[in-house]
Design a protein around this motif. Sequence first.
Motif, mmCIF file in Angstrom:
data_model
loop_
_atom_site.group_PDB
_atom_site.id
_atom_site.type_symbol
_atom_site.label_atom_id
_atom_site.label_comp_id
_atom_site.label_asym_id
_atom_site.label_seq_id
_atom_site.Cartn_x
_atom_site.Cartn_y
_atom_site.Cartn_z
ATOM 1 N N ALA A 13 0.822 -1.288 -0.031
ATOM 2 C CA ALA A 13 -0.064 0.140 -0.042
ATOM 3 C C ALA A 13 0.866 1.125 -0.023
ATOM 4 O O ALA A 13 0.603 2.215 -0.616
ATOM 5 C CB ALA A 13 -0.956 -0.015 1.248
ATOM 6 N N ILE A 14 1.879 1.410 0.824
ATOM 7 C CA ILE A 14 2.840 2.457 0.847
ATOM 8 C C ILE A 14 3.414 2.410 -0.611
ATOM 9 O O ILE A 14 3.572 3.576 -1.193
ATOM 10 C CB ILE A 14 3.982 2.047 1.637
ATOM 11 N N LYS A 15 3.800 1.240 -1.268
ATOM 12 C CA LYS A 15 4.552 1.431 -2.444
ATOM 13 C C LYS A 15 3.496 2.249 -3.533
ATOM 14 O O LYS A 15 3.946 2.872 -4.568
ATOM 15 C CB LYS A 15 5.135 0.119 -2.906
ATOM 16 N N ALA A 16 2.399 1.381 -3.580
ATOM 17 C CA ALA A 16 1.253 1.789 -4.509
ATOM 18 C C ALA A 16 0.974 3.424 -4.430
ATOM 19 O O ALA A 16 0.857 4.211 -5.120
ATOM 20 C CB ALA A 16 0.025 1.094 -4.190
ATOM 21 N N ILE A 29 -5.924 5.147 -2.567
ATOM 22 C CA ILE A 29 -6.162 4.009 -1.694
ATOM 23 C C ILE A 29 -7.216 4.492 -0.756
ATOM 24 O O ILE A 29 -7.045 5.239 -0.075
ATOM 25 C CB ILE A 29 -4.831 3.518 -0.888
ATOM 26 N N CYS A 30 -8.354 3.763 -0.913
ATOM 27 C CA CYS A 30 -9.559 3.993 0.207
ATOM 28 C C CYS A 30 -9.670 2.695 1.253
ATOM 29 O O CYS A 30 -10.397 3.216 2.324
ATOM 30 C CB CYS A 30 -10.773 4.092 -0.621
ATOM 31 N N ILE A 37 -6.168 -4.427 -1.090
ATOM 32 C CA ILE A 37 -6.083 -2.863 -1.128
ATOM 33 C C ILE A 37 -6.976 -2.554 -2.243
ATOM 34 O O ILE A 37 -7.225 -3.188 -3.259
ATOM 35 C CB ILE A 37 -4.431 -2.629 -1.941
ATOM 36 N N THR A 38 -8.126 -1.682 -1.773
ATOM 37 C CA THR A 38 -8.895 -1.267 -2.631
ATOM 38 C C THR A 38 -8.453 0.400 -3.153
ATOM 39 O O THR A 38 -8.424 1.111 -2.077
ATOM 40 C CB THR A 38 -10.447 -0.979 -1.764
ATOM 41 N N ILE A 39 -8.616 0.524 -4.322
ATOM 42 C CA ILE A 39 -8.256 1.849 -4.747
ATOM 43 C C ILE A 39 -9.563 2.443 -5.663
ATOM 44 O O ILE A 39 -9.862 1.495 -6.419
ATOM 45 C CB ILE A 39 -6.953 1.704 -5.788
ATOM 46 N N LEU A 40 -9.798 3.671 -5.460
ATOM 47 C CA LEU A 40 -10.747 4.286 -6.497
ATOM 48 C C LEU A 40 -10.013 5.055 -7.554
ATOM 49 O O LEU A 40 -9.101 5.552 -7.091
ATOM 50 C CB LEU A 40 -11.685 5.165 -5.562
ATOM 51 N N CYS A 41 -10.382 4.902 -8.572
ATOM 52 C CA CYS A 41 -9.832 5.458 -9.533
ATOM 53 C C CYS A 41 -10.590 5.892 -10.724
ATOM 54 O O CYS A 41 -11.816 5.328 -10.990
ATOM 55 C CB CYS A 41 -8.322 4.886 -10.224
ATOM 56 N N LEU A 50 -4.540 -0.716 -12.295
ATOM 57 C CA LEU A 50 -4.316 -2.268 -11.937
ATOM 58 C C LEU A 50 -2.882 -2.814 -12.408
ATOM 59 O O LEU A 50 -2.623 -3.708 -11.244
ATOM 60 C CB LEU A 50 -5.115 -2.942 -12.944
ATOM 61 N N ASP A 51 -2.245 -2.323 -13.199
ATOM 62 C CA ASP A 51 -0.892 -3.027 -13.567
ATOM 63 C C ASP A 51 0.013 -2.534 -12.468
ATOM 64 O O ASP A 51 0.805 -3.291 -11.974
ATOM 65 C CB ASP A 51 -0.342 -2.424 -14.814
ATOM 66 N N MET A 52 0.118 -1.194 -12.099
ATOM 67 C CA MET A 52 0.761 -0.634 -10.784
ATOM 68 C C MET A 52 0.501 -1.482 -9.776
ATOM 69 O O MET A 52 1.392 -1.795 -8.911
ATOM 70 C CB MET A 52 0.677 0.785 -10.692
#
Length: 81
Positions: A13-16, A29-30, A37-41, A50-52
Amino acid sequence: IQGLAASITSRAAIKAAKEIKKRGLNAYICALVHDQITILCEDSCLQETLDMLQWAMETAYEISVKLTAPPSHGKNLAESK
């Protein structure tokens, strides 16, 4: 094992988060839940996000076995399983 998974997820999560900022993605990141890890984009940066995220999860921590973290996406949590 569960503790290691939580540690790997936190590091990922920190890296992302750093990559989101570095790449200027319209995403954030939410939520962190166990090993997820849930990300809103925005739709415009979905594939890059997604790739990252997969890269961040799979390279967050070096251990003797290969980590795989295929991402999923959806309009809500039920769709993204």
